[in-house]
Design a protein around this motif. Sequence first.
Motif, mmCIF file in Angstrom:
data_model
loop_
_atom_site.group_PDB
_atom_site.id
_atom_site.type_symbol
_atom_site.label_atom_id
_atom_site.label_comp_id
_atom_site.label_asym_id
_atom_site.label_seq_id
_atom_site.Cartn_x
_atom_site.Cartn_y
_atom_site.Cartn_z
ATOM 1 N N ASP B 319 43.269 46.100 67.029
ATOM 2 C CA ASP B 319 44.020 47.039 67.863
ATOM 3 C C ASP B 319 45.405 46.570 68.279
ATOM 4 O OD1 ASP B 319 42.005 49.002 67.826
ATOM 5 O OD2 ASP B 319 40.892 47.902 69.365
ATOM 6 N N SER B 320 45.968 45.642 67.544
ATOM 7 C CA SER B 320 47.329 45.236 67.877
ATOM 8 C C SER B 320 48.086 44.752 66.653
ATOM 9 C CB SER B 320 47.310 44.116 68.930
ATOM 10 O OG SER B 320 48.634 43.691 69.196
ATOM 11 N N THR B 321 49.280 45.286 66.503
ATOM 12 C CA THR B 321 50.152 44.846 65.419
ATOM 13 C C THR B 321 51.521 44.516 65.994
ATOM 14 O OG1 THR B 321 49.093 46.569 64.109
ATOM 15 C CG2 THR B 321 50.917 45.416 63.079
ATOM 16 N N VAL B 322 52.083 43.423 65.548
ATOM 17 C CA VAL B 322 53.454 43.069 65.920
ATOM 18 C C VAL B 322 54.160 42.646 64.640
ATOM 19 C CG1 VAL B 322 52.844 42.348 68.268
ATOM 20 C CG2 VAL B 322 52.822 40.664 66.417
ATOM 21 N N GLY B 323 55.481 42.478 64.729
ATOM 22 C CA GLY B 323 56.163 42.111 63.494
ATOM 23 C C GLY B 323 57.520 41.486 63.735
ATOM 24 N N VAL B 324 58.021 40.867 62.688
ATOM 25 C CA VAL B 324 59.382 40.326 62.739
ATOM 26 C C VAL B 324 60.113 40.687 61.446
ATOM 27 C CG1 VAL B 324 58.898 38.380 64.277
ATOM 28 C CG2 VAL B 324 58.629 38.086 61.805
ATOM 29 N N PHE B 325 61.411 40.840 61.578
ATOM 30 C CA PHE B 325 62.265 41.124 60.423
ATOM 31 C C PHE B 325 63.379 40.084 60.447
ATOM 32 C CE2 PHE B 325 66.058 43.939 59.137
ATOM 33 C CZ PHE B 325 66.012 43.511 57.816
ATOM 34 N N TRP B 326 63.428 39.288 59.418
ATOM 35 C CA TRP B 326 64.357 38.157 59.320
ATOM 36 C C TRP B 326 65.514 38.621 58.459
ATOM 37 C CZ3 TRP B 326 64.290 33.021 61.047
ATOM 38 C CH2 TRP B 326 65.047 32.085 60.308
ATOM 39 N N LEU B 327 66.595 38.994 59.110
ATOM 40 C CA LEU B 327 67.707 39.588 58.366
ATOM 41 C C LEU B 327 68.608 38.498 57.805
ATOM 42 C CD1 LEU B 327 69.407 41.909 57.360
ATOM 43 C CD2 LEU B 327 70.397 42.124 59.646
ATOM 44 N N ASN B 328 68.393 38.180 56.546
ATOM 45 C CA ASN B 328 69.177 37.138 55.898
ATOM 46 C C ASN B 328 69.140 37.381 54.395
ATOM 47 O OD1 ASN B 328 69.799 34.525 54.601
ATOM 48 N ND2 ASN B 328 69.882 33.794 56.732
ATOM 49 N N GLY B 329 70.295 37.385 53.779
ATOM 50 C CA GLY B 329 70.362 37.717 52.351
ATOM 51 C C GLY B 329 70.326 36.516 51.435
ATOM 52 N N ALA B 330 70.229 35.324 52.005
ATOM 53 C CA ALA B 330 70.227 34.114 51.185
ATOM 54 C C ALA B 330 68.803 33.770 50.758
ATOM 55 C CB ALA B 330 70.837 32.957 51.974
ATOM 56 N N GLU B 331 68.706 32.788 49.877
ATOM 57 C CA GLU B 331 67.383 32.322 49.465
ATOM 58 C C GLU B 331 66.581 31.938 50.702
ATOM 59 O OE1 GLU B 331 67.433 28.973 46.809
ATOM 60 O OE2 GLU B 331 65.269 28.701 46.943
ATOM 61 N N THR B 332 65.341 32.408 50.758
ATOM 62 C CA THR B 332 64.518 32.201 51.948
ATOM 63 C C THR B 332 63.094 31.811 51.549
ATOM 64 O OG1 THR B 332 65.816 33.806 53.215
ATOM 65 C CG2 THR B 332 63.591 33.361 54.007
ATOM 66 N N TRP B 333 62.542 30.878 52.293
ATOM 67 C CA TRP B 333 61.145 30.475 52.070
ATOM 68 C C TRP B 333 60.390 30.652 53.376
ATOM 69 C CZ3 TRP B 333 59.602 27.985 47.343
ATOM 70 C CH2 TRP B 333 60.650 27.658 46.471
ATOM 71 N N ILE B 334 59.154 31.063 53.273
ATOM 72 C CA ILE B 334 58.349 31.241 54.479
ATOM 73 C C ILE B 334 57.011 30.530 54.308
ATOM 74 C CG2 ILE B 334 57.286 32.879 56.080
ATOM 75 C CD1 ILE B 334 59.799 34.291 53.751
ATOM 76 N N ASP B 335 56.800 29.549 55.173
ATOM 77 C CA ASP B 335 55.500 28.891 55.203
ATOM 78 C C ASP B 335 54.595 29.655 56.160
ATOM 79 O OD1 ASP B 335 54.809 26.717 53.570
ATOM 80 O OD2 ASP B 335 56.336 25.469 54.540
ATOM 81 N N VAL B 336 53.363 29.830 55.743
ATOM 82 C CA VAL B 336 52.382 30.498 56.599
ATOM 83 C C VAL B 336 51.207 29.548 56.779
ATOM 84 C CG1 VAL B 336 50.827 32.475 56.828
ATOM 85 C CG2 VAL B 336 53.044 32.771 55.699
ATOM 86 N N THR B 337 50.889 29.244 58.030
ATOM 87 C CA THR B 337 49.705 28.424 58.285
ATOM 88 C C THR B 337 48.929 29.050 59.434
ATOM 89 O OG1 THR B 337 50.960 27.019 59.795
ATOM 90 C CG2 THR B 337 50.766 26.253 57.527
ATOM 91 N N LYS B 338 47.689 28.650 59.518
ATOM 92 C CA LYS B 338 46.872 29.181 60.606
ATOM 93 C C LYS B 338 46.283 28.012 61.390
ATOM 94 C CE LYS B 338 45.736 33.323 58.028
ATOM 95 N NZ LYS B 338 44.731 34.119 57.345
ATOM 96 N N SER B 339 46.165 28.209 62.671
ATOM 97 C CA SER B 339 45.500 27.171 63.455
ATOM 98 C C SER B 339 44.446 27.840 64.319
ATOM 99 C CB SER B 339 46.515 26.427 64.317
ATOM 100 O OG SER B 339 47.270 27.345 65.064
ATOM 101 N N LYS B 340 43.366 27.133 64.477
ATOM 102 C CA LYS B 340 42.290 27.677 65.309
ATOM 103 C C LYS B 340 42.370 27.005 66.659
ATOM 104 C CE LYS B 340 38.125 29.816 63.885
ATOM 105 N NZ LYS B 340 38.310 30.727 62.861
ATOM 106 N N THR B 341 42.493 27.788 67.688
ATOM 107 C CA THR B 341 42.434 27.189 69.008
ATOM 108 C C THR B 341 40.994 27.285 69.455
ATOM 109 O OG1 THR B 341 43.104 29.352 69.796
ATOM 110 C CG2 THR B 341 44.779 27.627 69.772
ATOM 111 N N SER B 342 40.427 26.142 69.767
ATOM 112 C CA SER B 342 39.036 26.182 70.197
ATOM 113 C C SER B 342 39.006 26.770 71.607
ATOM 114 C CB SER B 342 38.431 24.791 70.176
ATOM 115 O OG SER B 342 39.316 23.904 70.806
ATOM 116 N N ALA B 343 37.986 27.490 71.869
ATOM 117 C CA ALA B 343 37.871 28.120 73.181
ATOM 118 C C ALA B 343 37.603 27.047 74.237
ATOM 119 C CB ALA B 343 36.745 29.135 73.155
ATOM 120 N N ASN B 344 37.815 27.403 75.423
ATOM 121 C CA ASN B 344 37.480 26.514 76.531
ATOM 122 C C ASN B 344 36.001 26.145 76.420
ATOM 123 O OD1 ASN B 344 36.839 25.347 78.931
ATOM 124 N ND2 ASN B 344 37.913 26.885 80.197
ATOM 125 N N PRO B 345 35.708 24.873 76.284
ATOM 126 C CA PRO B 345 34.313 24.477 76.056
ATOM 127 C C PRO B 345 33.402 24.888 77.209
ATOM 128 C CG PRO B 345 35.717 22.560 76.457
ATOM 129 C CD PRO B 345 36.624 23.739 76.338
#
Lengths: 562, 973
Positions: B319-345
């Motif tokens: 139920d939620s979507t957000v986004g970004v638009f990176w306005l740049n015309g030069a060569e661009t690389w995007i790393d995508v990683t995920k991290s899990k935040t453990s819940a409060n034990p």
Amino acid sequence: MKRVVAALVALEYAAQATAASRPRGVGPEFAKFYEGSNTFTCISNPKVNIPFSRVNDDYCDCPDGSDEPGTAACAHLSPLSPHTPADSAASSSVNTTAALPGFYCKNKGHIPSYVPFTNVNDGICDYELCCDGSEEWEGIVKCKDRCDEIGKEWRKHDEARQKAAGNALRKRNELVKEAARLRQQVKDRIQTLGTEIQGSELKVKDLEKELSETQRKEAGKVVSSSGGSKGGKLGQLVEIGRRRTDELRTQLTSVRGDLLASRSRLEKLEEVLSKFHEEYNPNFNDEGVKRAVKAWEDYIASYGVGSTPNSANERDLEEILKEDKENGLDWDNYSEEEEDETAVLYSFTNYLPPTLRDWVDSKLRDLRQTLIDNGILASSPSGSANESKKVTDARNRLDTAKKDLEDHRNNLKDSTEDLGKDFGPDDVFRALKGVCVETDSGEYTYELCFLEKTNQKPKKGGGHTNMGTFTRIEKIVVDEELPSNGKGLGSGERYAMKHENGQHCWNGPNRSTTVILACSEENEIWKIFEEEKCVYRMEVGTPAVCERRKSNGGDSKGKDEL
Amino acid sequence: MLHHLINDCLVTVKHENFKTCDQSGFCKRNRLYADTALKSSKWESPYHLERSTIKFNDGILTGIVNKNIINTDQKIRLPLKVAFYESGVARVTVDEEQRQKGQIELRHDAKIRKERYNEAEQWAIVGGTTVSTGAAIDKDSEKGTTKIKYGPESRFDAIIRHSPLGIEFKRDGVTQVKFNERGLLNVEHWRKKIKKKEEPKAEGEEGQTGDAAVVAESDKEAAEDESTWWEESFGGNTDTKPRGPEAVALDISFPGYEYTYGLAEHTSPLALKETRGQKEANKYDDPYRMYNADVFEYEIDSPMTLYGNIPFLQAHKKDSTVGVFWLNGAETWIDVTKSKTSANPLSLGITGETTTNTHWISESGLLDVFVFLGPTPQDVIGAYTELTGTQQLPQHFSIASHQCRWNYVTDEDVKDVDRKFDKNRIPYDVIWLDIEYTDGKKYFTWDSMTFPDPLGMQKQLDEHERKLVYIIDPHIKNEGGYNVVDELKSKDHAVKNKDGNIYEGWCWPGSSHWVDCFSPAARKWWTSLFKYSKFIGTAKNSWLWNDMNEPSVFNGPETTMPKDNIHHGGWEHRDIHNINGMTFINATYDALLARDKEEEKHNVRPFILTRSFFAGSQRLGAMWTGDNQAEWSHLEASIPMVLSMGISGFPFAGADIGGFFGNPDKELLTRWYQAGIWYPFMRAHAHIDTRRREPYLAGEPYTEIIAQAIRLRYSLLPAWYTAFHESHVTGAPIVRPNYYMFPGDEKGFGIDDQLYLGSSGLLAKPVTKADQPGTPVYLGDKEKYYDYFDFWTYQGPGDVALSSPLETIPLLMRGGHIIPRRDRPRRSSGLMKYDPLTLVVVLGESGDAEGTLYLDDGETFDYQEGAYLHRQFKHLGSTSTLMSEDLATPGKKTKEYLKTMEKVRVEKIIVVGAPAAWKGKTEVEVSEEQGGKSAAARKVPLDFHDKEEGKAAWAVVRDPAVQVGSGWKISFA
């Protein structure tokens, strides 16, 4: 065609009485289904009855579409359309094959015809099928009746076509005559050959007799001449043999050296080209590069890459090049032995490893022949070393006579076979054999030589490409629109000449061409088309396949004259 | 060896021709920077917003960010601007003062601009930048931060942390997006190249004292690798880099968001994969790359760059979507990683949440990012397309079936194919000419040998309302006596090399020059070339294909231009590379408009197909996914690729049906057509070395099955055109993935092998594997779905199994929708213009249904003046009535248009899932307004069919004969 027209016209008259009440788009042959007044019964679904007011009301009621002969409302009833249960009013189990062939255009002044329902009221005047423009009755576009002019034009063309057809038939008759003449020629030849063979057989018999006579007479001389000096001669022979073997070995070594050098250069070259082929940018449209790549691909297709040497031969060659002693051939052992002189040369192979023997034998023969051809060794007389000239001459005469006989027999066989071959109806293609026609298409000229081959020749120059060699005649069914000048295949069964095993295509088959023939005044290539990679289709006109027009209507008199 | 060679060159991309991150200096530097930062727990980003410089005026916050140079007092001043737009979009821009003011030295005496490239927005942005009047600084900002409240009802917060600089975006008090959370912000400031002595030292190192912190050491490490600062070589080409290192990079985190989408175009699945891992773990080891390139025989499931790029990313969670638009015309690389935040034990039962971290790295230009806070996918896409423009509303013919091949070799060949389609009763609208029509690859010429009569050819096509599309590429053959290249040179409209001379490279024609469409004068000149009087042999029914506009340069580095080439305005190719393709079709678009004015029938919408694109290209035409292969895997990959284009604002997308390279077997070809009818851009295309494969050649049963598929597309064109219109208005995708349709259905977030057509409720699941008699379809909600072809009823949510023998297209109708169709098969879509409509009313759980229909003349811009009809159809279960309501805003051409549509009626209404109560009913009552008044009610027949084993009940209203453009009501009660 004319008869069809006549038939339709007749129907037209017959139906005239009801024409006034016939619903739009209904052809005379279906008129009877539309004679009711209150209800209409779907043609192929008699269980479905609808009020007659629903005929041509632009809504599809009948599962077979028969209630809409004059609209496009049922055009979707086709195996080419997606089906859903609600396509027509009836449930899905009934027959939904369209009952009508299309919208009937009366085309007064021309030939009546059916236009597909998909074309009804689509805003396009389909004059080719519906010269009266009646299929566009809704008014999206105004299609005035052009049947007068189209009919006139058609009749003009038809006349021309008839005339051409007449000429073509005459030409065909000439071809048939020519074929018959050629056939007679073959028959005559067969007869001649029969006589010649008889003569030759007698001649061979005589010469055989002569040879055996001569041999008998000369036999004594040969024996005495070889008797006395046997021992000494053998010694000399061994010496010569040894020298020659050495000589041969030296030659072989140097030839082998050349071979290896050439092979490594070839490998290097192939490596360069392989790399080139792998790394060149295929998007790069450099003609030179493209040609080179193409040539390389053809090369691989024909020869493969990295011509792996025959390793057994290699090994054997190694063996041969060793000193004779290592090969078990100690010349000294033979210097005094009594053996047939000529046998010595060859019998040394007995001492070679068995796998090697045949090969060495054949190689030695080849090598010897090469050396002779190049003037390095002297030729020795064939047959027994010391045969007298008279015997040799007699043998030669016999051989020649035998060869003549053989040739005659082969010719007879060929000619007899030729008579049995399929040259089409009336043997007519016999007259076309070797006749060549060509046409330009794009950057090539295409050539067909009847019953021989098809060729592609670049206009810019360069080698011809063989597109197939004639193999057989077949019949195939075609379905093409006939242009108004009649130069096309049309629809129906046509003769097709198959040409196969042309030049190999990279990553594809050997080129092949199907030449499809249709009647024409001249031999001419109408169209050439690459149906799929390196599979060509040639549409060709020739008088050879013209047929008498069975549907020529009232023109029967002219027909008989042909 | 030979075997190996043949096979491999057919299927494998030449990896060695394209850079990995490691081979791209700035990417490598920034990845290293990231590694250094993330390794150390004490890392502190050296960027600090100077409090005293902060100003906020009229929705725009400005300030100076200081970049501390390690172990010195030197500070690099970076002007920061954060703009808040009326639409709820925030934009963060970082520039560099020294470059801005031109206080830098260019190496090699380069004749180029000194600033960071700041004109990308001139190309990409067309609206949505009205600054917000409501945005205001919140007085409750915590110490060390500045908090701005903005957006609808001020529900959004941007909390700017001053030191180190960081920005946090919240919606309704919940953090959605974080900038520089991980400290990877990096603006490579200008520096002078120091002549190296023995020990190379990065500038800034001198005078360092002994109190270097760990942080400083790390940064030194990260920044010290100078090897890629000044010069880089790849594939035999050396980039002279006259401005030295100038990358910009930023980490953007999406806390709590596990799914991200976008970054089109790549061959990866719709949901982006992690990029710092191994293949075995279903991760990539290189970042997603954006550097428009002609990638020959590209591979699937790869983050490698392709022909076009849209630097727009969405993060999605329930139920939620957000986004970004990176306005740049030069060569661009995007790393995508995920991290899990453990819940409060201590709080048992609450599972940890996954956060997606992205790291954006561009070689040059401004750091310029737009932030969208949703909350729906459509909110994000809508805001993005408000900025960059929505999909062009294309001419109607262009959404029908296109037939292409490299090449139809003669004008006779074209006419023959055209006739054969008719003869075989297969509709199509457009036939295409690839490069071989030209005289020696000289655009704007015909090969007179093979195309002696181009106008005759176009005339034959026009007879059935068909069109010709011909190709024009940006490379102009460098050959004497060719007037186009003569003018290009003499008028100075070509791209220059680093020395300021006309750049020469190789493409199809061999030696070529490239038109520089960044130059207004060049664009104007380009416009003149398309005039009918100039390019003789082109007719009104001819349209355009712009290929090779990455640009593709066969002998250039990575098959494109050297980065130190120079464009109009003194910008380096480096700065504008990804925008280049868009400027080219923009010029062609203008040319087609100009070409048209001299005609009687002016004002026609251009059609252009492009291979290269950038954010904003959607305004100009269609795209296709380039040179794919006749392999099942490529058919399969085409679905997520087309879906990805849809959610990236450029939905008019398709893949070559049949596969470009290679010969598809008949099953593959048939399945590809069945899938291809669901591409918004539906075109069959084939390489010059392939066998002919026009659908009528396939033979039975294939030809018949393909014809059915194509005719299905044609019958659904009203639904397609309506979806295109919706996209044109709102930016919505034309074919839609599950997450977009059901943003709350977590099980559907990863699904990218089925699609929904617009808002029509049609759900298609193309079969993309061989020999598949059955296909599962995922239903994302608790609703009834009906098989399109036999009304079999399925109940969502979850997987259902459909049978899918070769002749079948798995296609469902979702309950609650009304689908407009035109059932009469015609030869082309133009001939369907005045055909009656069929409405399929699909009743679901509630008994209600609705749908829309948009129609216009399909050709001109008159729709902008009201020449269209836009109806909403509604069925109310409670009253059993179906009505048609007007959604249009009348304009001055409305009346005139509606008059042309007067005779167009609704011929049939099919109600699927008809209520049992209708059983025995034989009539319905129709009332229609005519000329603003209600006509007397009429009775028309109703034909009810009861449900039978698994299949829904259905009913047909026989010929209600209501005008499609008028209001009406049908009562089933």
